[in-house]
Every structure is written in C-alpha cells, then in structure tokens.
Design an enzyme around this catalytic site. Structure first.
Site, PDB file in Angstrom:
ATOM      1  N   LYS A  55      22.238 -11.996   4.822  1.00  0.00           N
ATOM      2  CA  LYS A  55      21.869 -11.281   3.225  1.00  0.00           C
ATOM      3  C   LYS A  55      22.392  -9.527   3.709  1.00  0.00           C
ATOM      4  O   LYS A  55      22.389  -9.746   4.108  1.00  0.00           O
ATOM      5  CB  LYS A  55      21.146 -12.092   3.088  1.00  0.00           C
ATOM      6  CG  LYS A  55      20.593 -12.805   1.986  1.00  0.00           C
ATOM      7  CD  LYS A  55      19.590 -13.196   1.146  1.00  0.00           C
ATOM      8  CE  LYS A  55      18.770 -14.212   0.637  1.00  0.00           C
ATOM      9  NZ  LYS A  55      17.481 -14.808   1.065  1.00  0.00           N
ATOM     10  N   TYR A  56      22.854  -9.085   2.414  1.00  0.00           N
ATOM     11  CA  TYR A  56      23.357  -7.475   2.906  1.00  0.00           C
ATOM     12  C   TYR A  56      24.212  -7.403   3.456  1.00  0.00           C
ATOM     13  O   TYR A  56      24.833  -5.994   3.845  1.00  0.00           O
ATOM     14  CB  TYR A  56      21.776  -6.849   2.965  1.00  0.00           C
ATOM     15  CG  TYR A  56      20.551  -7.020   2.126  1.00  0.00           C
ATOM     16  CD1 TYR A  56      20.919  -6.650   1.127  1.00  0.00           C
ATOM     17  CD2 TYR A  56      19.772  -8.145   2.365  1.00  0.00           C
ATOM     18  CE1 TYR A  56      19.920  -7.515  -0.003  1.00  0.00           C
ATOM     19  CE2 TYR A  56      18.782  -8.000   1.634  1.00  0.00           C
ATOM     20  CZ  TYR A  56      18.382  -8.240   0.524  1.00  0.00           C
ATOM     21  OH  TYR A  56      17.478  -8.328  -0.125  1.00  0.00           O
ATOM     22  N   ARG A  57      25.297  -8.869   3.437  1.00  0.00           N
ATOM     23  CA  ARG A  57      26.185  -8.292   4.450  1.00  0.00           C
ATOM     24  C   ARG A  57      25.849  -8.418   6.190  1.00  0.00           C
ATOM     25  O   ARG A  57      27.516  -7.690   6.805  1.00  0.00           O
ATOM     26  CB  ARG A  57      27.491  -7.813   4.091  1.00  0.00           C
ATOM     27  CG  ARG A  57      27.978  -7.493   2.150  1.00  0.00           C
ATOM     28  CD  ARG A  57      27.891  -8.654   1.971  1.00  0.00           C
ATOM     29  NE  ARG A  57      28.977  -8.810   2.416  1.00  0.00           N
ATOM     30  CZ  ARG A  57      30.017 -10.707   2.646  1.00  0.00           C
ATOM     31  NH1 ARG A  57      29.302 -11.411   1.429  1.00  0.00           N
ATOM     32  NH2 ARG A  57      31.601 -10.344   2.195  1.00  0.00           N
ATOM     33  N   LEU A  58      25.052  -8.403   6.114  1.00  0.00           N
ATOM     34  CA  LEU A  58      24.663  -8.200   7.729  1.00  0.00           C
ATOM     35  C   LEU A  58      24.788  -9.303   8.117  1.00  0.00           C
ATOM     36  O   LEU A  58      23.947  -9.793   8.966  1.00  0.00           O
ATOM     37  CB  LEU A  58      22.962  -7.993   7.504  1.00  0.00           C
ATOM     38  CG  LEU A  58      22.707  -6.656   6.301  1.00  0.00           C
ATOM     39  CD1 LEU A  58      21.029  -5.930   6.812  1.00  0.00           C
ATOM     40  CD2 LEU A  58      23.210  -5.255   7.322  1.00  0.00           C
TER      41      LEU A  58
END
Ligand SMILES: Cc1cc2nc3c(=O)[nH]c(=O)nc-3n(C[C@H](O)[C@H](O)[C@H](O)COP(=O)(O)O)c2cc1C
Length: 199
Positions: free
Chosen positions: A176-179
């Site tokens: 999630k959140y491009r992490l």
C-alpha cells in the site's frame, strides 16, 4: 499496510515457479505471458509479449519463428530481458541474461504437444514479414493443411525455442501507498546473492 512481502528463497527459479503457480490460479488468461525485450547489436531495443513454456533451474523457455524480428535480434545480440506482471497478484518479476537455443529434441517435444492448427500456423506464418493481405495467409494455411493432411505435423526448421539463462532476477510485490517490496537475486560464483532495493 499489506504485510505480504517477498519471501527470499534458496533459488529464484523456485520462487518464480511458486509465483507462476499462484498466477495460474488467479489470472483471467495467459498467466505465463511475459514481455520480452531484445535489442539490435547496436543497442536499439524492442519489446513484445511471449508465453513462457518452460521454467526450471536451467532458465526460462519461449518458442518462436527463427526468422522473426526477435529471433534475428537475438542472433546478433543474445542478451534479453523479461518482465511478467500479474495484476491479480499485484506482482512483477524481471529477469535478464543471455539466451541459448533449446535442443531439437526439446523443441520437437513441445511442438508435438501443440494443437494441430497451431502447428499448421507455425508453418504458414512468415512471422514479422509483411503480407499482402489476410487472404495470402489463409491460402498458406490451406496449403499446409493439405500438405500435412495425414499423420503428424513435423516442426518447421524455422521454428524453435530460446532459453533465457538469467544473471539477475527481481521480484516485486505491491504494498500500500507505493511502499513496495523488491528483492534482487544476482548470480555469483557460488550461487545467488540477494538484496532488497528501495521501491
Ligand atoms: C499474450 C501474448 C502471447 C504471445 N506469445 C507469443 C509466443 O509465445 N511466441 C511468439 O513468437 N509470439 C507470441 N506473441 C506475439 C508476439 O508478441 C509478437 O507479435 C510476435 O512474436 C512478433 O514479434 P517480433 O516481430 O518482435 O519478432 C504473443 C503475443 C501476446 C499478446
């Protein structure tokens, strides 16, 4: 945050096989499809999709027409790269290295497993060459259907497989959140080394 991360495995091939098996359960079609990048000897790259038809510790196998653009590029420059993206799993696998041709026996065995019409298609398609119109192709299909009317369809001499022998793999798992989570495997003298990369 989604806690599914890339599990480091002893062999990048077995991890790739695991991810492929999961993709086979969840992808709507062609779970073995991969983008294949090749380049001319002077470095002009091209990319297209192919189907992975073999995946084991020796490498990654795909089949094609030896007169095609990709095959001609590989003849002049055997370096290639692949990239699989499975939307249903939010995963990506990259690999790059040098290709070798598969043995005639291996290509024959795979060709024999294909549906008859695909075998005829391999004879009829002068892949990557211009055709005057669809009719010309249909005529060639009819001609080869008549030629191989009885018995097994042999493999055309201009159709075979390549095995990409990776020097590096990268396994990418969406977070999630491009992490995202990324693990790179690099071939070394005594096996594979791994490292995580920033997303
Ligand atoms: C999902 C998918 C799978 C494909 N699989 C193959 C394949 O296994 N072998 C092949 O020669 N072409 C395959 N193609 C067609 C290639 O993408 C490409 O159009 C063709 O091989 C000619 O490429 P080239 O002119 O760069 O050699 C596939 C296309 C798609 C969309």
């Amino acid at each position: 945050m989604d806690m599914k991360t890339v599990t480091k495995s002893q062999s990048p091939f077995s991890l790739f096989q695991e991810w492929m098996a999961e993709a086979e359960k969840s992808e709507p079609n062609d779970p073995t499809a991969t983008a294949l990048a090749t380049a001319t000897a002077d470095g002009r790259p091209t990319v297209r999709m192919v189907l992975i038809k073999g995946l084991d510790e020796r490498g990654i196998v795909f089949y094609t027409n030896l007169g095609s653009r990709k095959a001609r590029e590989l003849e002049g420059n055997p370096r290639a790269a692949i990239c699989c993206h499975w939307k249903s799993l939010r995963r990506q696998v990259r690999a790059d290295g040098v290709v070798e041709t598969v043995s005639d026996e291996e290509a024959d065995a795979y060709f024999a497993s294909r549906p008859r019409l695909s075998q005829i298609g391999a004879w009829a398609s002068i892949q990557s060459k211009p055709m005057k119109g669809r009719f010309e192709f249909e005529k060639r299909i009819a001609e080869f259907t008549a030629k191989f009317n009885v018995g097994e369809v042999p493999r055309p001499g201009y159709w075979s497989g390549f095995r990409l022998v990776p020097e590096q793999f990268e396994f990418w798992q969406d977070q999630k959140y491009r992490l995202h989570d990324r693990v790179v495997y690099s071939r070394s003298e005594d096996g594979w080394t791994t490292e995580r990369l920033y997303p």
